[in-house]
Enzyme design. Structure first.
Site, PDB file in Angstrom:
ATOM      1  CG  HIS A 173      -1.894  -1.085   1.363  1.00 47.72           C
ATOM      2  ND1 HIS A 173      -2.081  -1.814   2.512  1.00 47.72           N
ATOM      3  CD2 HIS A 173      -2.773  -1.587   0.456  1.00 47.72           C
ATOM      4  CE1 HIS A 173      -3.037  -2.709   2.329  1.00 47.72           C
ATOM      5  NE2 HIS A 173      -3.472  -2.603   1.083  1.00 47.72           N
TER       6      HIS A 173
ATOM      7  CE  LYS B 266     -11.953  -7.869   4.092  1.00 41.38           C
ATOM      8  NZ  LYS B 266     -11.352  -8.092   2.872  1.00 41.38           N
TER       9      LYS B 266
END
Ligand code: PNS
Length: 159
Positions: A17, A41
């Protein structure tokens, strides 16, 4: 001002990222890392914790900001004035999911463009899910995540 949004779960931020954000800065004036606050989730880190970790990593760069969002990405992009969505592509296996999202977002907001940046080879196998597994069982995650995230993972799993 050319603003882009880099959306994701970031549970937690990985070196992959970080690389995508840093390379996006060559293309855009400002990058807003959009942290999805309500993923299907159950996350390890709360939205505020994930935002704080991203802000800590990029604290020296005023062109990067992190912000949590709920609901549709296209609405968040509009709210912050982003004209581009950035996503990282690791392997061909990412392609199906990513094009499905890009096409859906284009249908919802035709002027909002999605740009894919190909992950560096050394990051192409890293995922937040694998990082969490390694950290959970006491493995060394220093090659996968920034120092600030490594510390946060240690705090969680040593509790
Ligand atoms: O890091 P992730 O989990 O792959 O990121 C997925 C994310 C957050 C980009 C995606 O789930 C998203 O944009 N969610 C917001 C809801 C939305 O806009 N859905 C329609 C497009 S698929």
């Amino acid at each position: 001002m050319n603003v882009a949004v880099f959306p994701g779960s970031f549970d937690p931020l990985t070196n992959g990222h970080v690389d995508i954000v840093e390379r996006s800065l060559f293309l855009f004036d400002r990058v807003v890392v959009g942290v999805l606050a309500n993923p299907s989730k159950t996350p390890l880190f709360s939205p505020d914790e994930r935002v704080a970790l991203i802000e800590a990593q990029f604290k020296r760069n005023k062109r990067v900001k992190a912000q949590a969002f709920d609901g549709l990405l296209v609405s968040f992009a509009k709210k912050i004035g982003a004209k581009t969505i950035i996503r990282g592509l690791r392997a061909i296996s990412d392609y199906d999911y990513e094009t499905q999202m890009a096409l859906t977002n284009r249908k919802l907001a035709p002027k909002l463009e999605t740009v894919f940046l190909v992950a560096r080879e050394e990051n192409s196998y890293i995922s937040s899910t694998v990082v969490k597994q390694v950290a959970k069982y006491g493995g060394d995650v220093s090659g996968f995540v920034p120092k600030v995230v490594e510390k946060a993972l240690r705090n969680v799993f040593e509790r």
